[in-house]
Design a protein around this motif. Structure first.
Motif, short mmCIF file in Angstrom:
data_model
loop_
_atom_site.label_atom_id
_atom_site.label_comp_id
_atom_site.label_asym_id
_atom_site.label_seq_id
_atom_site.Cartn_x
_atom_site.Cartn_y
_atom_site.Cartn_z
N ARG A 1 0.87 -1.35 0.15
CA ARG A 1 0.01 -0.01 0.09
C ARG A 1 0.82 1.16 -0.06
O ARG A 1 2.09 1.26 0.38
CB ARG A 1 -0.85 -0.02 1.22
CG ARG A 1 -1.63 -1.43 1.73
CD ARG A 1 -2.55 -1.69 0.33
NE ARG A 1 -3.75 -0.75 0.17
CZ ARG A 1 -5.01 -1.18 0.72
NH1 ARG A 1 -4.88 -1.96 1.52
NH2 ARG A 1 -5.89 -0.14 0.70
N THR A 2 0.14 2.19 -0.34
CA THR A 2 0.85 3.69 -0.20
C THR A 2 -0.01 4.27 0.64
O THR A 2 -1.09 4.18 0.85
CB THR A 2 1.20 4.52 -1.67
OG1 THR A 2 -0.19 4.71 -2.19
CG2 THR A 2 2.04 3.68 -2.57
N ALA A 3 0.73 5.29 1.52
CA ALA A 3 0.00 5.96 2.46
C ALA A 3 0.58 7.41 2.74
O ALA A 3 1.70 7.74 2.18
CB ALA A 3 0.04 5.17 4.00
N ASP B 1 -2.31 10.77 6.80
CA ASP B 1 -3.64 10.66 7.22
C ASP B 1 -4.21 9.46 7.03
O ASP B 1 -5.64 9.23 7.10
CB ASP B 1 -4.72 11.84 6.63
CG ASP B 1 -4.24 13.10 7.19
OD1 ASP B 1 -3.76 13.37 8.23
OD2 ASP B 1 -4.14 14.28 6.40
N GLY B 2 -3.73 8.39 6.36
CA GLY B 2 -4.32 7.29 6.12
C GLY B 2 -3.79 6.53 4.91
O GLY B 2 -2.77 7.11 4.05
N ILE B 3 -4.27 5.23 4.41
CA ILE B 3 -3.82 4.63 3.24
C ILE B 3 -4.50 5.18 2.13
O ILE B 3 -5.59 5.72 1.88
CB ILE B 3 -4.41 3.14 3.24
CG1 ILE B 3 -3.85 2.37 4.74
CG2 ILE B 3 -4.18 2.40 2.10
CD1 ILE B 3 -2.34 2.32 4.71
N ARG B 4 -3.73 5.28 1.05
CA ARG B 4 -4.23 5.74 -0.15
C ARG B 4 -4.41 5.05 -1.25
O ARG B 4 -5.52 4.98 -1.78
CB ARG B 4 -2.92 6.73 -0.80
CG ARG B 4 -2.90 7.85 0.11
CD ARG B 4 -1.93 8.80 -0.44
NE ARG B 4 -1.50 10.10 0.66
CZ ARG B 4 -0.41 10.86 0.63
NH1 ARG B 4 0.60 10.85 -0.18
NH2 ARG B 4 -0.29 12.03 1.44
N GLY C 1 2.35 -4.44 3.88
CA GLY C 1 3.23 -3.18 4.06
C GLY C 1 2.95 -2.07 3.44
O GLY C 1 2.13 -2.10 2.37
N ALA C 2 3.20 -0.82 3.84
CA ALA C 2 2.98 0.33 3.17
C ALA C 2 4.18 1.23 3.29
O ALA C 2 4.71 1.54 4.12
CB ALA C 2 1.87 1.08 4.02
N PHE C 3 4.29 1.87 2.19
CA PHE C 3 5.37 2.98 1.89
C PHE C 3 4.57 4.26 2.29
O PHE C 3 3.75 4.59 1.85
CB PHE C 3 5.91 3.11 0.30
CG PHE C 3 6.76 1.84 -0.08
CD1 PHE C 3 8.06 1.81 0.56
CD2 PHE C 3 6.08 1.11 -0.88
CE1 PHE C 3 8.63 0.84 -0.07
CE2 PHE C 3 6.83 0.10 -1.42
CZ PHE C 3 8.24 -0.12 -0.83
N VAL C 4 5.13 5.05 3.19
CA VAL C 4 4.65 6.19 3.77
C VAL C 4 5.30 7.36 2.91
O VAL C 4 6.26 7.75 3.43
CB VAL C 4 4.67 6.42 5.24
CG1 VAL C 4 3.72 7.38 5.76
CG2 VAL C 4 4.19 5.07 5.89
N LEU D 1 6.98 8.81 9.52
CA LEU D 1 7.27 7.38 9.17
C LEU D 1 7.83 7.47 7.61
O LEU D 1 7.67 8.28 6.99
CB LEU D 1 6.10 6.72 9.26
CG LEU D 1 5.19 6.58 10.12
CD1 LEU D 1 3.70 6.34 10.20
CD2 LEU D 1 6.06 5.82 11.40
N SER D 2 8.46 6.28 7.23
CA SER D 2 8.79 6.07 6.07
C SER D 2 8.09 4.56 5.50
O SER D 2 7.73 4.35 4.26
CB SER D 2 10.20 5.92 5.82
OG SER D 2 10.88 4.89 6.49
#
Length: 334
Positions: free
Chosen positions: A88-90, A93-96, A209-212, A218-219
């Protein structure tokens, strides 16, 4: 005719890949590391018998590469597992959205076990610290190495520094030509990894997992239970370089802001029941070297800073390539 002797300093994935290539070519290799066990930045921590990955989050393998053959062997023996090809990308403010890519691999028992597997059959000495490395100065001179607690220096045909540039710079004697190539501390980004254990799994099962992006805190965030395959309600968050710089002297001070940022991003209502932090002062290079390794005056440097793109695969490939280059440049029995 005796085989050449090579000292490899650093028992991470790059150093052990180098050592294995040298051993397979007939060299006498000794690996030393200041830590208690092999691992490097693929290390983690065990909590109640369960390993939590705190360094590298995953690894990939280019098709038909030498590293892919190693990965296939790990998969066949159950040491590694396919994790996900979708992250996910985020934002703060949240998941995109979702992003697909290559298959990311993990280990059901923790990534350190893959490094320990590479160390099998090698002469690895833990808890040994090198003070200074003086490169060879002539065709017949050896590389001189001083160890902590030793009264004299020891000579080797080649020495490999399998570590981030700033750490290699600290070990090289003044005047070493490699110092002109290696980056200083300002050429590396730090991170603080924070492991958060919850009473139950509250976030989406397809998080992986999520790239922030656009976050001052966060990263990257990984679902460690999903990564390991055991479903444990554990998240591992990697800080931004900005936040890490502010807490290098107090990694635990990063726990509260990272916990708040993760909870906000994933809309969590429950607080973690446990949390701990680990500092990585040299987590990733700002600008990786294009060359696969450095070899000058019979001193080599390898790691994930070499080969143009920092990754686990790059670290292994750098070490393997350096080991084979030293073997080609050396005289071997027969």
């Amino acid at each position: 005719m005796t085989s050449p002797t090579v000292l490899v300093v650093g028992a991470g994935i790059s150093g052990l890949a180098c050592a294995r290539a040298l051993r397979d070519a007939g060299a006498t290799v000794r690996v030393v590391d200041r830590g208690r066990a092999p691992g490097g930045r693929m290390s983690g921590r065990r909590v109640d018998g369960r390993a939590i990955d705190l360094g590298a989050s995953y690894f990939t393998a280019e098709p038909d590469s030498r590293f892919e053959a190693v990965v296939h062997d790990w998969l066949a023996r159950g040491l590694a597992r396919e994790w996900t090809d979708t992250f996910r990308t985020a934002g703060p403010d949240g998941i995109r959205d979702s992003r697909s890519g290559p298959m990311r691999f993990a280990s059901p028992t923790g990534l350190r076990d893959l490094v320990i597997d590479l160390a099998e059959g090698l002469d690895v000495v833990a808890g040994e610290t090198v003070e200074e490395v003086t490169p060879a100065t002539g065709d017949t001179a050896s590389v001189s190495v001083s160890f902590t607690g030793s009264t004299g220096a020891e000579g080797f045909d080649h020495v490999v520094l399998a570590m981030p540039d700033p750490q290699a710079r600290r070990l090289l004697a003044p005047g070493s030509r490699a110092l002109d190539v290696l980056h200083g501390a300002d050429g590396w980004h730090p991170t603080i990894a924070v492991a958060l254990t919850f009473a139950e799994h509250e976030w989406a099962s397809d998080l992986h997992g999520a790239f922030v992006n656009d976050s001052p805190k966060l990263s990257f965030v990984a679902d460690d239970g999903d990564r390991r395959g055991d479903g444990a309600p554990v998240l591992v968050a990697h800080s931004s370089a900005e936040l890490a710089h502010a807490h290098l002297d107090d990694p635990d001070g990063a726990i509260a802001p990272i916990t708040e940022a993760v909870s906000r991003m994933l809309a969590l209502t429950a607080a973690p029941v446990d949390a701990f932090a680990h500092r990585w002062t040299f987590a990733r290079p700002a600008a990786p070297h294009d060359d696969p390794f450095l070899l000058d005056d019979r001193v080599g440097v390898c790691g994930d800073a070499w080969g143009g793109k920092a990754s686990v695969a790059a670290a292994w490939t750098s070490g393997d390539a350096l080991g084979r280059a030293i073997a080609r440049a050396s005289a071997f029995p027969g």
